[in-house]
Design a protein around this motif. Structure first.
Motif, PDB file in Angstrom:
ATOM      1  N   GLU A  97       0.833  -1.205   0.000  1.00 18.82           N
ATOM      2  CA  GLU A  97       0.000   0.000   0.000  1.00 18.82           C
ATOM      3  C   GLU A  97       0.864   1.251   0.000  1.00 18.82           C
ATOM      4  O   GLU A  97       0.639   2.186  -0.799  1.00 18.82           O
ATOM      5  N   PHE A  98       1.866   1.291   0.874  1.00 18.53           N
ATOM      6  CA  PHE A  98       2.754   2.446   0.919  1.00 18.53           C
ATOM      7  C   PHE A  98       3.517   2.593  -0.394  1.00 18.53           C
ATOM      8  O   PHE A  98       3.658   3.711  -0.917  1.00 18.53           O
ATOM      9  N   ALA A  99       4.009   1.486  -0.940  1.00 16.80           N
ATOM     10  CA  ALA A  99       4.764   1.553  -2.193  1.00 16.80           C
ATOM     11  C   ALA A  99       3.900   2.082  -3.332  1.00 16.80           C
ATOM     12  O   ALA A  99       4.368   2.863  -4.174  1.00 16.80           O
ATOM     13  N   ALA A 100       2.639   1.681  -3.373  1.00 18.88           N
ATOM     14  CA  ALA A 100       1.741   2.146  -4.431  1.00 18.88           C
ATOM     15  C   ALA A 100       1.555   3.662  -4.361  1.00 18.88           C
ATOM     16  O   ALA A 100       1.545   4.345  -5.401  1.00 18.88           O
ATOM     17  N   VAL A 101       1.433   4.203  -3.161  1.00 17.80           N
ATOM     18  CA  VAL A 101       1.248   5.649  -3.020  1.00 17.80           C
ATOM     19  C   VAL A 101       2.526   6.386  -3.414  1.00 17.80           C
ATOM     20  O   VAL A 101       2.479   7.412  -4.101  1.00 17.80           O
ATOM     21  N   ILE A 102       3.681   5.879  -2.985  1.00 17.31           N
ATOM     22  CA  ILE A 102       4.958   6.501  -3.347  1.00 17.31           C
ATOM     23  C   ILE A 102       5.114   6.557  -4.862  1.00 17.31           C
ATOM     24  O   ILE A 102       5.502   7.577  -5.439  1.00 17.31           O
ATOM     25  N   THR A 103       4.814   5.455  -5.533  1.00 19.40           N
ATOM     26  CA  THR A 103       4.932   5.408  -6.990  1.00 19.40           C
ATOM     27  C   THR A 103       3.922   6.323  -7.660  1.00 19.40           C
ATOM     28  O   THR A 103       4.231   7.014  -8.629  1.00 19.40           O
ATOM     29  N   ALA A 104       2.709   6.365  -7.137  1.00 20.47           N
ATOM     30  CA  ALA A 104       1.667   7.188  -7.754  1.00 20.47           C
ATOM     31  C   ALA A 104       2.022   8.666  -7.727  1.00 20.47           C
ATOM     32  O   ALA A 104       1.878   9.370  -8.730  1.00 20.47           O
ATOM     33  N   GLU A 105       2.506   9.166  -6.584  1.00 19.32           N
ATOM     34  CA  GLU A 105       2.743  10.611  -6.482  1.00 19.32           C
ATOM     35  C   GLU A 105       4.179  11.006  -6.769  1.00 19.32           C
ATOM     36  O   GLU A 105       4.450  12.174  -7.083  1.00 19.32           O
ATOM     37  N   GLY A 106       5.124  10.046  -6.668  1.00 19.23           N
ATOM     38  CA  GLY A 106       6.533  10.375  -6.872  1.00 19.23           C
ATOM     39  C   GLY A 106       7.144   9.807  -8.131  1.00 19.23           C
ATOM     40  O   GLY A 106       8.201  10.261  -8.571  1.00 19.23           O
ATOM     41  N   GLY A 107       6.514   8.777  -8.713  1.00 19.18           N
ATOM     42  CA  GLY A 107       6.972   8.231  -9.978  1.00 19.18           C
ATOM     43  C   GLY A 107       7.976   7.117  -9.909  1.00 19.18           C
ATOM     44  O   GLY A 107       8.358   6.560 -10.932  1.00 19.18           O
ATOM     45  N   LYS A 108       8.446   6.749  -8.732  1.00 19.42           N
ATOM     46  CA  LYS A 108       9.472   5.714  -8.633  1.00 19.42           C
ATOM     47  C   LYS A 108       8.968   4.375  -9.164  1.00 19.42           C
ATOM     48  O   LYS A 108       7.785   4.046  -9.002  1.00 19.42           O
ATOM     49  N   PRO A 109       9.865   3.580  -9.748  1.00 18.07           N
ATOM     50  CA  PRO A 109       9.498   2.192 -10.033  1.00 18.07           C
ATOM     51  C   PRO A 109       9.069   1.500  -8.742  1.00 18.07           C
ATOM     52  O   PRO A 109       9.605   1.786  -7.658  1.00 18.07           O
ATOM     53  N   LEU A 159       9.446  21.433  14.432  1.00 13.18           N
ATOM     54  CA  LEU A 159       8.908  21.587  13.081  1.00 13.18           C
ATOM     55  C   LEU A 159       9.781  20.770  12.142  1.00 13.18           C
ATOM     56  O   LEU A 159      10.992  20.986  12.060  1.00 13.18           O
ATOM     57  N   LEU A 160       9.158  19.831  11.434  1.00 16.66           N
ATOM     58  CA  LEU A 160       9.869  18.929  10.539  1.00 16.66           C
ATOM     59  C   LEU A 160       9.427  19.215   9.107  1.00 16.66           C
ATOM     60  O   LEU A 160       8.250  19.049   8.774  1.00 16.66           O
ATOM     61  N   ILE A 161      10.364  19.631   8.263  1.00 17.22           N
ATOM     62  CA  ILE A 161      10.059  19.971   6.873  1.00 17.22           C
ATOM     63  C   ILE A 161      10.732  18.939   5.980  1.00 17.22           C
ATOM     64  O   ILE A 161      11.966  18.824   5.959  1.00 17.22           O
ATOM     65  N   THR A 162       9.931  18.173   5.253  1.00 13.28           N
ATOM     66  CA  THR A 162      10.446  17.026   4.508  1.00 13.28           C
ATOM     67  C   THR A 162      10.419  17.281   3.005  1.00 13.28           C
ATOM     68  O   THR A 162       9.588  18.054   2.508  1.00 13.28           O
ATOM     69  N   PRO A 163      11.290  16.603   2.233  1.00 17.85           N
ATOM     70  CA  PRO A 163      11.356  16.787   0.792  1.00 17.85           C
ATOM     71  C   PRO A 163      10.438  15.814   0.059  1.00 17.85           C
ATOM     72  O   PRO A 163       9.901  14.874   0.653  1.00 17.85           O
ATOM     73  N   TRP A 164      10.329  16.030  -1.255  1.00 13.64           N
ATOM     74  CA  TRP A 164       9.404  15.227  -2.051  1.00 13.64           C
ATOM     75  C   TRP A 164       9.996  13.898  -2.505  1.00 13.64           C
ATOM     76  O   TRP A 164       9.257  12.988  -2.848  1.00 13.64           O
ATOM     77  N   ASN A 165      11.328  13.763  -2.527  1.00 10.43           N
ATOM     78  CA  ASN A 165      11.910  12.616  -3.227  1.00 10.43           C
ATOM     79  C   ASN A 165      11.877  11.315  -2.428  1.00 10.43           C
ATOM     80  O   ASN A 165      11.939  10.233  -3.016  1.00 10.43           O
ATOM     81  N   PHE A 166      11.784  11.395  -1.099  1.00  8.89           N
ATOM     82  CA  PHE A 166      11.620  10.200  -0.256  1.00  8.89           C
ATOM     83  C   PHE A 166      10.538  10.513   0.771  1.00  8.89           C
ATOM     84  O   PHE A 166      10.830  10.743   1.946  1.00  8.89           O
ATOM     85  N   PRO A 167       9.288  10.526   0.344  1.00 16.26           N
ATOM     86  CA  PRO A 167       8.218  11.034   1.207  1.00 16.26           C
ATOM     87  C   PRO A 167       7.958  10.196   2.450  1.00 16.26           C
ATOM     88  O   PRO A 167       7.419  10.714   3.431  1.00 16.26           O
ATOM     89  N   LEU A 168       8.330   8.920   2.423  1.00 18.76           N
ATOM     90  CA  LEU A 168       8.208   8.116   3.644  1.00 18.76           C
ATOM     91  C   LEU A 168       9.497   8.165   4.454  1.00 18.76           C
ATOM     92  O   LEU A 168       9.489   8.498   5.643  1.00 18.76           O
ATOM     93  N   ALA A 169      10.619   7.848   3.832  1.00 19.18           N
ATOM     94  CA  ALA A 169      11.884   7.722   4.572  1.00 19.18           C
ATOM     95  C   ALA A 169      12.304   9.034   5.222  1.00 19.18           C
ATOM     96  O   ALA A 169      12.830   9.034   6.343  1.00 19.18           O
ATOM     97  N   MET A 170      12.093  10.160   4.522  1.00 15.84           N
ATOM     98  CA  MET A 170      12.494  11.426   5.132  1.00 15.84           C
ATOM     99  C   MET A 170      11.562  11.817   6.274  1.00 15.84           C
ATOM    100  O   MET A 170      11.973  12.500   7.216  1.00 15.84           O
ATOM    101  N   ALA A 171      10.315  11.367   6.221  1.00 16.08           N
ATOM    102  CA  ALA A 171       9.407  11.617   7.339  1.00 16.08           C
ATOM    103  C   ALA A 171       9.771  10.743   8.532  1.00 16.08           C
ATOM    104  O   ALA A 171       9.857  11.226   9.670  1.00 16.08           O
ATOM    105  N   THR A 172      10.002   9.458   8.301  1.00 14.84           N
ATOM    106  CA  THR A 172      10.325   8.573   9.423  1.00 14.84           C
ATOM    107  C   THR A 172      11.678   8.919  10.025  1.00 14.84           C
ATOM    108  O   THR A 172      11.878   8.761  11.235  1.00 14.84           O
ATOM    109  N   ARG A 173      12.611   9.383   9.198  1.00 13.33           N
ATOM    110  CA  ARG A 173      13.948   9.727   9.692  1.00 13.33           C
ATOM    111  C   ARG A 173      13.906  10.907  10.642  1.00 13.33           C
ATOM    112  O   ARG A 173      14.820  11.098  11.450  1.00 13.33           O
TER     113      ARG A 173
END
Length: 496
Positions: A97-109, A159-173
């Protein structure tokens, strides 16, 4: 170079995703009622609309985080650890489920998206284990007249400001060590990829509610106007910590804003990573490592190799091998079977990459493979073909700037000293890579390289258990490892 044709998008149900602002444990519309669109970069089509958070929403989120801070700080470390462990298990169980969302909005394989879920979840597991290992100090003062006690506690709302390229990993980090340390947070996700971060925040919110813990521990405010949202937060005395991942230019602006409140800051900023190939390197292994270091997320990572500095004696062999490897990559939508290179995140990113390549060619560089966009009739989204440039002038934009795209410029050197001078000849210092069989050279490079991380004979350095960060204009502080939780802790000295 193969391309896949657009395939039917993977099952994507935006109605199942939280698309509001999360304040004090409740998802709701933005205070002004406005929304903004999230697009699929493989097609340019709108996926869904997300609440466009206002400064009022940001301040409400900070108020919730501040109100929850005393109770959350008082929660036992073991209980915080168990919550994070449960979140880790939930995310891991929902990897598809998480991978599908990452691919949908970020374009990753999809394969890369799944790898990001695994990587991102590992930060949650790691900090679940670190939550109970926050140390302190108790000792007799050197003069013998009293005892010294040093306690560690969460620094305060962050305040945590995260980038678009790793929307899960940068949030969890960021979120995981903050929670482990006893801090509450306000998260501003990237406007290009807010859905993955929201999905993760919902997992945390549900876990907090189930355990009867303060609802305002994690708050999320997406917005299309970052400055308007962030500036009032930086000026608010309730905020005590800022963590940002993004460009150096924006980082400088945020540091100026953070100075007024003397905020604790963590900055993971831009990079211009050198990839050094010495004359004694295993060239086929270096080619393989170069593909890994360059092509994750189509080159859109802060640790992507940006400059390929190769000894003149092996430069032709390396460039030919890299061009052949790039030619084998399959460009297409991330959800299409067989895709290994997805789209860039937006149209202006493609335009910039095209300009950088054109400038290098005008300066005498040779295109060995790629160098252009695939036909729009085949791939209507934001695509650029993986590109290898040989004979690149060291002053070209492709070498001097962080390209953030699938372009590999090859520059030659004649000596180790020249290689290190080229590698260090930039304001950035996030990561470097080097291929050599000489153990003595490994240590010489490690002692002289101006970077926060160094990969030796490998094209990947990131690990949740290791400190991630750079020097010079690449940032302040570290994320990951034991150092990551220190960014969210302050010391209290008690003289007994």
């Amino acid at each position: 170079m193969a391309t896949t044709h657009p395939a039917p998008a993977l099952p994507f149900s935006p109605e199942r995703l939280p698309t509001g602002v999360l304040v004090d444990g409740r998802w709701r519309p933005a205070s002004g009622g406005a929304t903004f669109a999230v697009h699929d970069p493989a097609t340019g089509e709108v996926l869904t609309e997300v609440a466009d958070g206002t400064p009022e929403d940001g301040l409400a989120a900070l108020a919730a985080a501040d109100a929850a801070m005393p109770a959350w700080r008082a929660v036992a470390p073991r209980e915080r650890a168990e919550l994070l462990r449960s979140v880790f298990e939930t995310v891991t169980a929902r990897i598809d489920e998480f991978a599908a969302v990452i691919t949908a909005e970020g374009g990753k394989p999809l394969a890369e998206s799944r790898a990001e879920v695994t990587y991102g979840a590992e930060f949650v597991r790691w900090y679940s284990e670190q939550a109970v290992r926050v140390g302190g100090l108790a000792r007799t003062a050197p003069g013998g007249a009293n005892h010294q006690l040093v306690l560690r506690r969460g620094v305060g709302p962050a305040l945590l400001i995260t980038p678009w390229n790793f929307p899960l990993a940068m949030a969890t980090r960021k979120i995981a060590p903050a929670l482990a340390a006893g801090c509450t947070v306000v998260v501003k996700p990237a406007g290009l990829t807010p859905l993955t971060t929201a999905l993760f925040a919902e997992v945390v919110r549900a876990e907090l509610v189930e355990r009867g813990l303060p609802a305002g521990v994690v708050n999320v405010v997406p917005t299309s106007s970052s400055g308007a949202l962030v500036d009032p937060l930086l000026a608010d005395p309730r905020l005590r910590k800022l963590s940002f991942t993004g460009s150096t230019e924006v980082g400088r602006v945020l540091l100026r804003g953070a100075a007024h409140g003397v905020l604790r800051t963590s900055m993971e900023l831009g990079g211009n990573a050198p990839f050094l190939v010495f004359e004694d390197a295993d060239v086929p292994a270096a080619v393989q490592g170069a593909v890994q270091a360059k092509m994750r997320n189509a080159g859109q990572t802060c640790v992507a190799a940006n400059r390929f500095l190769v000894h003149e004696s092996v430069a032709d062999e390396f460039a030919r091998g890299l061009a052949a490897a790039f030619d084998d990559l399959v460009v297409g939508p991330g959800y299409a079977p067989g895709t290994t290179v997805g789209p860039l995140i937006e149209r202006k990113a493609v335009d910039r990459v095209e300009e950088v390549v054109a400038q290098a060619v005008d300066g005498g560089a040779r295109v060995l493979v790629g160098g252009d966009r695939p036909p729009a009739a085949d791939l209507p989204g934001h695509f650029f073909r993986p590109t290898v440039l040989a004979g690149v002038d060291p002053g070209a934009r492709a070498v001097q700037e962080e390209v953030f795209g699938p372009v590999a410029p090859v520059v030659t050197f004649t000596s180790e000293d020249e290689a290190l001078a080229l590698a260090n000849g930039t304001e950035y210092g996030l990561v470097a890579y080097a291929y050599t069989r000489d153990v003595d050279r490994v240590f010489r490079v490690a002692e002289r390289i101006e970077a926060g991380m160094l990969g030796i004979n490998r094209g990947m350095v990131s690990d949740a258990s290791a400190p991630f960060g750079g020097v010079k204009s690449s940032g302040l502080g570290r994320e990951g490892g034991e150092a990551g939780i220190e960014e969210y802790l302050e010391s209290l000295y008690v003289a007994l």
